[in-house]
Each structure stands twice: as C-alpha cells, then as structure tokens.
Design an enzyme around this catalytic site. Structure first.
Site, PDB file in Angstrom:
ATOM      1  N   HIS A  44       0.840  -1.189   0.000  1.00 32.63           N
ATOM      2  CA  HIS A  44       0.000   0.000   0.000  1.00 32.63           C
ATOM      3  C   HIS A  44       0.881   1.246   0.000  1.00 32.63           C
ATOM      4  CE1 HIS A  44      -3.866  -2.113   1.665  1.00 32.63           C
ATOM      5  NE2 HIS A  44      -3.367  -2.694   0.584  1.00 32.63           N
ATOM      6  N   GLU A  46       1.337   3.776   1.935  1.00 30.65           N
ATOM      7  CA  GLU A  46       2.108   4.111   3.137  1.00 30.65           C
ATOM      8  C   GLU A  46       3.336   3.216   3.291  1.00 30.65           C
ATOM      9  OE1 GLU A  46      -2.335   4.384   4.365  1.00 30.65           O
ATOM     10  OE2 GLU A  46      -1.111   3.434   2.799  1.00 30.65           O
ATOM     11  N   ALA A 156     -32.421   6.222 -32.566  1.00 29.95           N
ATOM     12  CA  ALA A 156     -32.542   5.540 -33.850  1.00 29.95           C
ATOM     13  C   ALA A 156     -33.663   6.178 -34.657  1.00 29.95           C
ATOM     14  CB  ALA A 156     -32.836   4.048 -33.641  1.00 29.95           C
ATOM     15  N   THR A 190     -30.857  -6.067 -27.177  1.00 36.14           N
ATOM     16  CA  THR A 190     -29.779  -5.433 -27.942  1.00 36.14           C
ATOM     17  C   THR A 190     -28.942  -6.478 -28.666  1.00 36.14           C
ATOM     18  OG1 THR A 190     -29.649  -3.495 -26.489  1.00 36.14           O
ATOM     19  CG2 THR A 190     -27.681  -4.053 -27.740  1.00 36.14           C
TER      20      THR A 190
END
Length: 333
Positions: A44, A46, A156, A190
């Site tokens: 990390h 630190e 569309a 879709t």
C-alpha cells in the site's frame, strides 16, 4: 496532499483496490519519501513510502495520505500498524475509509498516540477515488450509463436504424470508456437486434489491451453464432432481469465498474432503481423525431419528480458533444 493525490493517480484505476498516494514529511516540512499503490497484492502507499526510508528514520515523520490508513489484514498487513511501528508521529488523510473491515485505521493510530488530522483536500481526493468509494459505500459495482442520441433525444430512426448517429471521434471515445470499465452490460434485446461485439477497439479497429467482461441481462440465451461469442472475455449470461441481483453477482466476481450500453428498456430500469452513478451521453447535431427515445417511462408523473442531474463535464468530440452528469443532490462521494 495535492502531491499525494498526483501520486495516487499513477496507480491502476481499475481493480478492487483504490488509488492511494502518500508523502512522508520531515519536521522541517521537506519530503522524506513518496509512495503509491501499484495494484492488488503490492505494498500500500504508506508501506511503499516507508520502504524508501532507512529503518529508524521514520520516527517523528508526518504521513500525508489520500485515504485513511487501512486497519485490516488482506494480501498485505494493516497500514495503521506499519505507521505505528515505524514511529510516525502524525498522519494527515483526506478521506475516511468507509470499508466495514478496512476502516478504523485513524482510531487505532490515535489510541497509539499518533496525531491524526482528517479531511484535508477531501473533495479533490474523493473525486479521484470516486469509483472505489461508491463501491465501498453501496456494496455494488460503480455503474456508468451511456447512450448516443440526436438533439431531440432519439437513439434511432423510426425503422430502428442507428448507425451512425454520432461521428468517429465520439465512437472512439465510447471504446475508451469501455476499456476503462471492468464490464460492459446490455440486454438480450440489444444482442438479438444489433449483434454487437462489445469489444474495446482502437482507431485502427485493433483490440485494446483492456477488454471489459461482456454481460447480458435477460432470460433469453445468446445465439451460438452471435458476435459476442467471439469476444476475448467470456460472456456472462445472467438469466435474469433483476438488476440488483446482477450487480451483486458481478461484485462477487470481482467486477467493480460496469458500463451499461443497453437499449431504453435496460437503461430506464437502471435509472428507475437509482443504480446509475455516472451518465455519459453523446449528442449529435441532428434531428430524427419518432418514437425511438433514449429512455422509456421513468415514473416521473409530475415535474416535481423530475430526475435532476448535475453536469460534471461537457466538451465537443468532432461535430458531437459528450455530456457527463450525475444525480443531484449528490448521493455518493
């Protein structure tokens, strides 16, 4: 803190871990070391910064961190403990860690006698880490809803044809957005109507290095010969229209951000449920008229119930315009 935020941006924007930066300061205000988180399994910020300081010389330093030091054991140990053991005298952080398991580092530091200051440049740091913070607070992936439409809100023509409303610059921006998310989601309607590939591609049509996981919502199966079946990532067929359950499942799979490109049925369902964190809308300078609107009924039966958004960005892409917005008042960081 501004420097720590800049360092944080060097880390990966995708993945389960937040972008975090850290600057270690000497008592005279000079910089002793800098660090940032480079991805899951790496030190990390630190600890990265502390690793650049000679053992023993961290005593009395101030750690300036974009996110409250973590207080749990994951792939690495607690940063709060690392700072205490190094002898850091003061910790300044921008944003509190909302995680149920990872939060609480500030309290441990205070109990150990470390001075803690919170909230420095909190708004700027929150914006930088917004996707991660939303997921940490809601327990679900960050959701971006996208559509492309004419100025009168049509996606569309009346016969359903939609290629292409927007120009090449806007379409390339869409591919970049796909690559910036862990998953891309559409409905079975879709898939059956448009047979999309849902890949992220470059200017020359080449596949970009980062490809989103394709997710299909609905109970109908994806045809075996669909373009989606040739996607470099395995298709996730949810078998349900329950969007909250879908997001829970995607979160369990390690997916932290979802780009929704479904038609008006799927898009409207996400909006109605309050599951959209960012709206990315591409507007083309054209008029189509007709019934093919970007969204269906949202349950707004009176103007007082309109879903007011706040625009956070708007800029031209060739002849088109991209608008980025979010709910207001803000519900997340």
């Amino acid at each position: 803190m501004s420097r720590a935020i800049s360092l944080a941006r060097r880390g990966p924007a995708r993945g389960v871990n937040p972008q975090v930066g850290c600057v270690l300061l000497r008592p005279d205000g000079s910089t002793a070391a800098e660090g940032w988180h480079r991805g899951a399994g790496t030190p990390h910020a630190e600890v990265d910064a502390l690793s650049q300081v000679v053992p023993g010389e961290a005593r009395g330093l101030t750690a300036v961190v974009t996110l409250e030091p973590c207080d749990h054991v994951g792939r690495t140990g607690p940063c709060s403990v690392a700072l205490i053991e190094a002898g850091v005298a003061r910790v300044v952080h921008a944003v509190d860690d909302p995680g149920a398991s990872s939060g609480g580092g500030a309290e441990r530091l205070r109990r150990a006698g470390v001075e803690v200051v919170a909230g420095v440049l909190a708004e700027e740091a929150s914006e930088m880490a917004r996707r991660w913070l939303v997921t940490a607070r809601t327990g679900r992936p960050f959701v971006t809803l996208k559509w492309a439409s004419s100025l009168d809100g049509r996606t569309a023509a009346s016969d359903g044809s939609s290629r292409w409303i927007t120009g090449t610059a806007a379409r390339q921006h869409v591919h970049e957005q796909r690559a910036a998310h862990d998953a891309i989601l559409v409905g079975t309607g879709t898939v059956l109507a448009d047979d999309p590939s849902l890949t992220a591609r470059g200017d020359g049509g080449e596949l970009l290095p980062d490809q989103p996981v394709p997710v299909v919502v609905g109970t109908r199966s994806v045809p075996a010969d669909a373009a989606l079946c040739r996607h470099p990532r395995e298709v996730v067929e949810t078998g349900t229209r329950d969007l909250e359950a879908v997001l829970d499942d995607l979160g369990d799979r390690g997916i932290r951000s979802v780009f929704v490109e479904g038609g008006p049925t799927v898009a409207s369902a996400f909006v109605r449920l309050g599951l959209v964190d960012d709206y990315v809308v591409y507007l083309a300078p054209t008029l189509l008229g007709g019934p093919r609107t970007a969204l269906d009924d949202l349950g707004v039966d009176h103007i007082d119930r309109q879903r007011r958004l706040r625009v956070t960005d708007a800029h031209p892409l060739g002849d088109d315009l991209v608008v980025v917005a979010r709910d207001t008042p803000r519900r997340h960081a």
